[in-house]
Enzyme design. Sequence first.
Site, mmCIF file in Angstrom:
data_model
loop_
_atom_site.group_PDB
_atom_site.id
_atom_site.type_symbol
_atom_site.label_atom_id
_atom_site.label_comp_id
_atom_site.label_asym_id
_atom_site.label_seq_id
_atom_site.Cartn_x
_atom_site.Cartn_y
_atom_site.Cartn_z
ATOM 1 N N ASP A 106 29.927 44.919 48.686
ATOM 2 C CA ASP A 106 30.946 45.291 47.642
ATOM 3 C C ASP A 106 31.987 43.970 47.208
ATOM 4 O O ASP A 106 33.039 43.928 47.079
ATOM 5 C CB ASP A 106 32.113 46.221 48.180
ATOM 6 C CG ASP A 106 32.668 45.859 49.449
ATOM 7 O OD1 ASP A 106 32.064 44.698 50.197
ATOM 8 O OD2 ASP A 106 33.323 46.349 50.156
ATOM 9 N N GLU A 111 43.270 39.782 47.593
ATOM 10 C CA GLU A 111 43.398 40.168 46.087
ATOM 11 C C GLU A 111 44.083 41.045 45.506
ATOM 12 O O GLU A 111 44.926 41.845 46.360
ATOM 13 C CB GLU A 111 42.118 41.089 45.896
ATOM 14 C CG GLU A 111 40.560 40.116 46.348
ATOM 15 C CD GLU A 111 39.198 41.094 46.180
ATOM 16 O OE1 GLU A 111 38.285 40.581 45.970
ATOM 17 O OE2 GLU A 111 39.364 42.426 46.189
#
Lengths: 348, 348
Positions: free
Chosen positions: B227, B56
């Site tokens: 998460d 990411e």
Amino acid sequence: MVAYLGVLQLRQIVNEIGTETLIAALADRIEADFHRWPEFDKSPRYASHSARGVVELMPAADAERFAFKYVNGHPGNGQLGLQTVAAFGMLADVDTGYPVLISEMTILTALRTAATSAMAARHLARKDSRTMAVIGLGAQSEFQSIAFSELLGIENLRIWDTDPIATKKFLVNMQGRGIAIHVASGAEDAAAGADIVTTVTADKKRARILSGNMIAAGTHINAVGGDCPGKTELGPEILERGRVFVEHTPQTRIEGELQQMPADFPVTELWQVIRGEAPGRTGRDDITVFDSVGFAIEDFSALSLIYDLLCERSDIARLDLIASPSDPRDLFGLLTSGENPQVLRRAV
Amino acid sequence: MVAYLGVLQLRQIVNEIGTETLIAALADRIEADFHRWPEFDKSPRYASHSARGVVELMPAADAERFAFKYVNGHPGNGQLGLQTVAAFGMLADVDTGYPVLISEMTILTALRTAATSAMAARHLARKDSRTMAVIGLGAQSEFQSIAFSELLGIENLRIWDTDPIATKKFLVNMQGRGIAIHVASGAEDAAAGADIVTTVTADKKRARILSGNMIAAGTHINAVGGDCPGKTELGPEILERGRVFVEHTPQTRIEGELQQMPADFPVTELWQVIRGEAPGRTGRDDITVFDSVGFAIEDFSALSLIYDLLCERSDIARLDLIASPSDPRDLFGLLTSGENPQVLRRAV
């Protein structure tokens, strides 16, 4: 430890290999990657705009490697003695997510942009092209000239820039390369008699460097400078007369010469030509336009090739960029322990 | 030249300043940045998924600085002796677009995550909280414990992990810190009598570490482990009983405990509480849930603070990451010239 390629070492590698040879290798690698275009994870670039410019993240990945480039575009930087466009990049291993390379990409981007242009022209320009116009003699101009000399056999350049200092810089840099150079009196004079016209001006505005009457039948136009919203170089009539080839259509419609045209203006993606799925040049009199804006796969190709070259060397610099505790769950212990051999293999 | 902060130097800085003090400074910086939340350029993170994990890019910017973090998530990395999550980051000057710092962020992320949790609890937990349950004793657990000890006055920990080796590691790392530690017999035992319950387990799956009957009135739940898509820790009945606080709603609905709930499930963004625009805890018996997933502004705050700290030092390492020709248009000349003082100021 993550390999690091800085400006100094890249310069050393370029000088060892030779600019021509490295650009040729880049062109081959980019062509091979375009040939497997559908295998790539392609995304629009991420852009963050501010009053003075833009910064962008350009990611691309295949099944083995993930790459991204950070690049800025700040038209006022030149007045500060800084590059308008500066960049760095990263390559990571997809299986572990770990970075393997951090690299300068200002020079590497110049090399890959020229390699992409010449690779596209290999498919789109007439095979007997020997004369190229270069309009705009900024940071990219020598790289383009060398790429076309090496890959297409360009022997004559017709150059033009509004700034005599840029012209002088170009002439000094291109000395002794066996390429005949004619300093033109303007863009029209530069384009006259050219088989290929490269436009690579730097002003961030809607310009009209070339208009239709300057372009002869059979010309290939390598339109490099129109590469962001609000920045174009070609009169729209040239796009209408020619066939337009692009890297990634959605991006080029926003950033390229295409931004002047209706949303359904027909284009061909270059990878389709390379794979034989769409025609490139169909006859001697075609006007072909490569509306180049720079796509993340080209950065992927460049980072990937330079990493392969770097791995063959014994002088790889390394960074302690990723914490490596002997027990992955014991990140805290890494902070407090007196030593950790995995981390203490420090950057050279 | 770009400043470089590697693992070794960050460890040195942490040990000089003290983990507690640095986390407290981070919490203050993050709180200050959350207080000016509307000033930030916020974007969804960019994610590239593969068979074994995800990588990411998390960007954030204010008017002066642009930051991004590269971070992976590879659940199988532990079996290879690698971190499940490793990261590095960059800070740039918005006015020029030039990078000013490349930094390790694996340790820095652990520090900022703990700082964010404790900062949120300062607004949401009962002021007389002295006992915290820590469920999941992986890489983040010590950082959370130290942050809550320092910022909230937590004196007693009730800890639990399914793996005795993780428990032993935690006990060794937390020795001599003046915090009483009770090794619980399970999650329910850990939560019993706790004022604050921190869940920070690592398995990438929909788990149910806590269910409603384990949670007493007045508890603050610091839900850190859930998460990413497919990874949760709380029974949905806890979210229904409590009031849920998040960082950035669109991201948390996809990645957090919220992914279990309807799209219109009511939440409050933490920055609104910090600015006094929304209520935090309204009474002793409230159950409050901080559904933490980690947001790019926290990385911005961490990179920005650590860069400020680094700039006060005399031992800054520097990288020749950005080419600096004396004439910005003469990038090619930089490659071929014998020397260039601006570049030859090499990395120390």
